[in-house]
Design a protein around this motif. Structure first.
Motif, PDB file in Angstrom:
ATOM      1  N   ILE A  61      -2.945  -7.387  -4.765  1.00 28.32           N
ATOM      2  CA  ILE A  61      -3.782  -6.610  -5.702  1.00 28.32           C
ATOM      3  C   ILE A  61      -4.619  -5.590  -4.930  1.00 28.32           C
ATOM      4  CG2 ILE A  61      -5.679  -6.749  -7.382  1.00 28.32           C
ATOM      5  CD1 ILE A  61      -4.539  -9.574  -8.109  1.00 28.32           C
ATOM      6  N   SER A  62      -5.240  -6.034  -3.822  1.00 30.46           N
ATOM      7  CA  SER A  62      -6.097  -5.103  -3.065  1.00 30.46           C
ATOM      8  C   SER A  62      -5.280  -3.949  -2.491  1.00 30.46           C
ATOM      9  CB  SER A  62      -6.841  -5.842  -1.963  1.00 30.46           C
ATOM     10  OG  SER A  62      -5.945  -6.260  -0.968  1.00 30.46           O
ATOM     11  N   ALA A  63      -4.092  -4.247  -1.967  1.00 29.30           N
ATOM     12  CA  ALA A  63      -3.254  -3.192  -1.367  1.00 29.30           C
ATOM     13  C   ALA A  63      -2.815  -2.187  -2.419  1.00 29.30           C
ATOM     14  CB  ALA A  63      -2.032  -3.812  -0.699  1.00 29.30           C
ATOM     15  N   SER A  64      -2.388  -2.682  -3.585  1.00 27.33           N
ATOM     16  CA  SER A  64      -1.898  -1.752  -4.602  1.00 27.33           C
ATOM     17  C   SER A  64      -3.035  -0.925  -5.190  1.00 27.33           C
ATOM     18  CB  SER A  64      -1.117  -2.482  -5.687  1.00 27.33           C
ATOM     19  OG  SER A  64      -1.740  -3.665  -6.028  1.00 27.33           O
ATOM     20  N   VAL A  65      -4.230  -1.532  -5.364  1.00 24.31           N
ATOM     21  CA  VAL A  65      -5.354  -0.759  -5.906  1.00 24.31           C
ATOM     22  C   VAL A  65      -5.780   0.315  -4.890  1.00 24.31           C
ATOM     23  CG1 VAL A  65      -7.800  -0.920  -6.575  1.00 24.31           C
ATOM     24  CG2 VAL A  65      -6.162  -2.542  -7.497  1.00 24.31           C
ATOM     25  N   CYS A  66      -5.791  -0.043  -3.600  1.00 21.91           N
ATOM     26  CA  CYS A  66      -6.152   0.949  -2.560  1.00 21.91           C
ATOM     27  C   CYS A  66      -5.135   2.097  -2.540  1.00 21.91           C
ATOM     28  CB  CYS A  66      -6.204   0.291  -1.187  1.00 21.91           C
ATOM     29  SG  CYS A  66      -7.648  -0.715  -0.949  1.00 21.91           S
ATOM     30  N   PHE A  87       0.840  -1.205   0.000  1.00 24.57           N
ATOM     31  CA  PHE A  87       0.000   0.000   0.000  1.00 24.57           C
ATOM     32  C   PHE A  87       0.875   1.255   0.000  1.00 24.57           C
ATOM     33  CE2 PHE A  87      -2.218   3.276   2.506  1.00 24.57           C
ATOM     34  CZ  PHE A  87      -3.365   3.435   1.751  1.00 24.57           C
ATOM     35  N   ILE A  88       1.895   1.274   0.870  1.00 25.57           N
ATOM     36  CA  ILE A  88       2.790   2.432   0.957  1.00 25.57           C
ATOM     37  C   ILE A  88       3.563   2.601  -0.355  1.00 25.57           C
ATOM     38  CG2 ILE A  88       4.809   3.374   2.166  1.00 25.57           C
ATOM     39  CD1 ILE A  88       3.714   2.016   4.718  1.00 25.57           C
ATOM     40  N   ALA A  89       4.011   1.482  -0.932  1.00 27.26           N
ATOM     41  CA  ALA A  89       4.763   1.554  -2.202  1.00 27.26           C
ATOM     42  C   ALA A  89       3.875   2.094  -3.319  1.00 27.26           C
ATOM     43  CB  ALA A  89       5.298   0.181  -2.568  1.00 27.26           C
ATOM     44  N   ALA A  90       2.581   1.724  -3.306  1.00 27.67           N
ATOM     45  CA  ALA A  90       1.653   2.188  -4.348  1.00 27.67           C
ATOM     46  C   ALA A  90       1.426   3.693  -4.270  1.00 27.67           C
ATOM     47  CB  ALA A  90       0.326   1.446  -4.232  1.00 27.67           C
ATOM     48  N   LEU A  91       1.634   4.256  -3.075  1.00 28.79           N
ATOM     49  CA  LEU A  91       1.475   5.712  -2.922  1.00 28.79           C
ATOM     50  C   LEU A  91       2.632   6.484  -3.566  1.00 28.79           C
ATOM     51  CD1 LEU A  91       0.209   6.042   0.751  1.00 28.79           C
ATOM     52  CD2 LEU A  91      -1.035   6.656  -1.303  1.00 28.79           C
ATOM     53  N   GLY A  92       3.683   5.777  -3.904  1.00 29.56           N
ATOM     54  CA  GLY A  92       4.822   6.431  -4.554  1.00 29.56           C
ATOM     55  C   GLY A  92       6.057   6.461  -3.680  1.00 29.56           C
ATOM     56  N   VAL A  93       5.959   5.926  -2.462  1.00 27.12           N
ATOM     57  CA  VAL A  93       7.133   5.860  -1.572  1.00 27.12           C
ATOM     58  C   VAL A  93       8.084   4.790  -2.148  1.00 27.12           C
ATOM     59  CG1 VAL A  93       7.901   5.351   0.792  1.00 27.12           C
ATOM     60  CG2 VAL A  93       5.735   6.511   0.414  1.00 27.12           C
ATOM     61  N   PRO A  94       9.380   5.135  -2.285  1.00 26.10           N
ATOM     62  CA  PRO A  94      10.293   4.173  -2.926  1.00 26.10           C
ATOM     63  C   PRO A  94      10.604   2.938  -2.077  1.00 26.10           C
ATOM     64  CG  PRO A  94      11.500   6.122  -2.255  1.00 26.10           C
ATOM     65  CD  PRO A  94      10.066   6.385  -1.947  1.00 26.10           C
ATOM     66  N   LEU A  95       9.668   2.002  -2.035  1.00 25.19           N
ATOM     67  CA  LEU A  95       9.866   0.713  -1.355  1.00 25.19           C
ATOM     68  C   LEU A  95       9.987  -0.370  -2.431  1.00 25.19           C
ATOM     69  CD1 LEU A  95       7.304   0.602   1.609  1.00 25.19           C
ATOM     70  CD2 LEU A  95       9.734   0.982   1.727  1.00 25.19           C
ATOM     71  N   PRO A  96      10.854  -1.375  -2.231  1.00 24.11           N
ATOM     72  CA  PRO A  96      11.008  -2.411  -3.264  1.00 24.11           C
ATOM     73  C   PRO A  96       9.858  -3.424  -3.253  1.00 24.11           C
ATOM     74  CG  PRO A  96      12.493  -2.830  -1.434  1.00 24.11           C
ATOM     75  CD  PRO A  96      11.758  -1.584  -1.088  1.00 24.11           C
ATOM     76  N   ALA A  97       8.673  -2.986  -3.690  1.00 28.51           N
ATOM     77  CA  ALA A  97       7.470  -3.831  -3.626  1.00 28.51           C
ATOM     78  C   ALA A  97       7.610  -5.088  -4.488  1.00 28.51           C
ATOM     79  CB  ALA A  97       6.257  -3.024  -4.067  1.00 28.51           C
ATOM     80  N   ASN A  98       8.222  -4.923  -5.661  1.00 26.86           N
ATOM     81  CA  ASN A  98       8.396  -6.077  -6.561  1.00 26.86           C
ATOM     82  C   ASN A  98       9.257  -7.158  -5.917  1.00 26.86           C
ATOM     83  OD1 ASN A  98       6.980  -5.989  -8.893  1.00 26.86           O
ATOM     84  ND2 ASN A  98       8.485  -4.766 -10.009  1.00 26.86           N
ATOM     85  N   LEU A  99      10.326  -6.719  -5.257  1.00 29.78           N
ATOM     86  CA  LEU A  99      11.241  -7.665  -4.607  1.00 29.78           C
ATOM     87  C   LEU A  99      10.551  -8.357  -3.432  1.00 29.78           C
ATOM     88  CD1 LEU A  99      14.614  -5.678  -4.656  1.00 29.78           C
ATOM     89  CD2 LEU A  99      13.831  -7.411  -6.231  1.00 29.78           C
ATOM     90  N   LEU A 152       5.290  -2.507 -15.722  1.00 31.40           N
ATOM     91  CA  LEU A 152       6.490  -2.360 -16.549  1.00 31.40           C
ATOM     92  C   LEU A 152       7.368  -1.214 -16.056  1.00 31.40           C
ATOM     93  CD1 LEU A 152       7.367  -4.022 -18.935  1.00 31.40           C
ATOM     94  CD2 LEU A 152       6.394  -2.319 -20.457  1.00 31.40           C
ATOM     95  N   PHE A 153       6.744  -0.073 -15.770  1.00 31.67           N
ATOM     96  CA  PHE A 153       7.494   1.086 -15.254  1.00 31.67           C
ATOM     97  C   PHE A 153       6.955   1.415 -13.868  1.00 31.67           C
ATOM     98  CE2 PHE A 153       6.829   1.798 -19.912  1.00 31.67           C
ATOM     99  CZ  PHE A 153       8.081   1.345 -20.305  1.00 31.67           C
ATOM    100  N   SER A 154       7.096   0.469 -12.961  1.00 27.60           N
ATOM    101  CA  SER A 154       6.443   0.620 -11.654  1.00 27.60           C
ATOM    102  C   SER A 154       6.990   1.792 -10.844  1.00 27.60           C
ATOM    103  CB  SER A 154       6.532  -0.670 -10.855  1.00 27.60           C
ATOM    104  OG  SER A 154       7.779  -1.265 -11.012  1.00 27.60           O
ATOM    105  N   ALA A 155       8.195   2.267 -11.186  1.00 23.71           N
ATOM    106  CA  ALA A 155       8.749   3.417 -10.469  1.00 23.71           C
ATOM    107  C   ALA A 155       7.935   4.679 -10.744  1.00 23.71           C
ATOM    108  CB  ALA A 155      10.191   3.631 -10.878  1.00 23.71           C
ATOM    109  N   LEU A 156       7.220   4.714 -11.873  1.00 19.45           N
ATOM    110  CA  LEU A 156       6.444   5.905 -12.239  1.00 19.45           C
ATOM    111  C   LEU A 156       5.000   5.841 -11.739  1.00 19.45           C
ATOM    112  CD1 LEU A 156       7.595   6.198 -15.963  1.00 19.45           C
ATOM    113  CD2 LEU A 156       8.468   7.477 -14.040  1.00 19.45           C
ATOM    114  N   GLY A 157       4.618   4.703 -11.147  1.00 15.59           N
ATOM    115  CA  GLY A 157       3.229   4.475 -10.750  1.00 15.59           C
ATOM    116  C   GLY A 157       2.650   5.578  -9.872  1.00 15.59           C
ATOM    117  N   GLY A 158       3.372   5.948  -8.813  1.00 20.07           N
ATOM    118  CA  GLY A 158       2.888   6.960  -7.869  1.00 20.07           C
ATOM    119  C   GLY A 158       2.648   8.298  -8.541  1.00 20.07           C
TER     120      GLY A 158
END
Lengths: 234, 133
Positions: free
Chosen positions: A61-66, A25-37, A121-127
């Motif tokens: 899926i639920s955490a990233s969508v939230c 959830f925190i990574a989806a907000l744009g905080v640079p956490l290694p969510a993929n790893l 694909l470009f998850s760093a730009l998601g936030g």
């Protein structure tokens, strides 16, 4: 291996699914956490039945969508107001209202791809894309559809690879990172080549126009010089 | 901005982008090679692939060693250590992480030496080659 990753994995082992949900959830907000790893690691741990793979996918899926939806909401509440303020500025104009209007139209047309691809694909730009989508008042229902589709791939891919390759998930994480960087730089290079071609065409068109204008002027002057001779009776 | 200035700026950016693309492609190739190497070692059960993020049950599962044997050999007497990574265990027992990893590697190699008929990794001897890990 990122310095934060061992700590995240330790938390994951100690607190289980809630820790995973929170970190994604925190990574989806744009905080640079290694969510993929983290997802790759949990996929690897699922091989020893520490975690259930289906439950992991649902949580990811639920955490990233939230997280994405919260980012969108922030962009809509704060970003759109900021863009309106920029548009109305008379004294300190950084971006012209025309550029802002053009960017809005462009995002409405092409935003779906940006939202979808930035999920896996470009998850760093998601936030950043979430904030922009909110600020550009992109329809939330459409945002949610593309976001959920992208996040499903973005969660299932690392979880599945982590589950299949187990111990080698760190090497797969490296491949993920380098692929993303390679595709991003390649896209930027293609865009720059296209824009350079357009510029060169424009420059040559201007040159041709100038040349034709000069020829026209010369012809006119020749005509003007020759005209009296023609008028004169033989 | 003049067209000529724009052209120069665009060309500079393009050169930079192409340079970055080449570097990224190179990094991608290295990452692929690294993955192939790592995966071959992991599939052969090489103890050099043991990492600080692994838990004792994970190591037991991946390297086909009984969990109780690892706990006994490493003198881990915790009540619920199954959810602790090697790094967390090292912190708890005031030991360097690398030393703990080394002990796990020694324990697994000793177990395989003592139980050769239970060995599920037929190629491991070729990979170890009797070297120190």
């Amino acid at each position: 291996m990122s310095t934060l990753l061992p700590t995240l994995i330790s938390w994951l082992q100690q607190y289980g699914y809630p820790a995973l949900w929170l970190s994604i959830f925190i990574a989806a907000l744009g905080v640079p956490l290694p969510a993929n790893l983290v997802l790759l690691a949990t996929g690897a741990f699922a091989t020893v039945s520490d975690f259930n793979l289906a439950f992991l996918a649902a949580i990811a899926i639920s955490a990233s969508v939230c997280g994405d939806s919260l980012g969108y909401l922030l962009g809509r509440r704060v970003g759109s107001k900021f863009l309106d303020w920029l548009e109305q500025q008379q004294r300190f104009r950084v971006i012209s209202p025309l550029t802002i209007a053009r960017s809005r139209v462009y995002f409405q047309q092409r935003g779906a791809w940006a939202i979808f691809l930035s999920r896996f694909l470009f998850s760093a730009l998601g936030g950043v894309i979430n904030l922009i989508a909110g600020a550009e008042v992109y329809p939330y229902r459409r945002f949610l559809i593309y976001d959920a589709c992208g996040e499903t791939i973005g969660a299932l891919l690392p979880l599945g690879l982590g589950y299949v390759f187990g111990t080698s998930w760190e090497a797969i994480g490296d491949i993920f990172g380098t692929t993303s960087l390679f595709l991003l730089t390649l896209l930027v290079a293609i865009y720059l080549i296209a824009s350079l071609t357009k510029m060169i065409r424009r420059a040559s068109a201007i040159k041709a126009k100038r040349a034709s204008h000069l020829i026209g002027k010369k012809c006119l002057s020749i005509d003007l010089v020759q005209e009296p001779q023609n008028i004169l009776p033989p | 901005m003049k067209l000529r200035t724009k052209l120069i700026l665009n060309m500079t950016l393009l050169a930079l982008a192409l340079g970055c693309t080449i570097l990224a492609a190179n990094a991608e190739m290295s990452a692929f090679q690294g993955f192939r190497r790592q995966d071959a070692l992991a599939r052969a059960g090489d103890v050099r692939t043991i990492r600080s993020w692994m838990t004792i049950p994970y190591i037991a599962h991946a390297y086909h060693v009984p969990t109780t044997y690892l706990y006994q050999t490493l003198h881990i007497t915790d009540k619920y250590p199954s959810h602790s990574t090697l790094q967390a265990l090292a912190i708890r027992y005031h030991r360097p992480t690398n030393a703990l990893i080394y002990d796990v590697q020694v324990a697994i190699t000793a177990y395989r030496r003592d139980h050769p008929w239970q060995n599920s990794f037929p190629h491991q001897q070729q990979i170890f080659g009797g070297n120190r890990y």
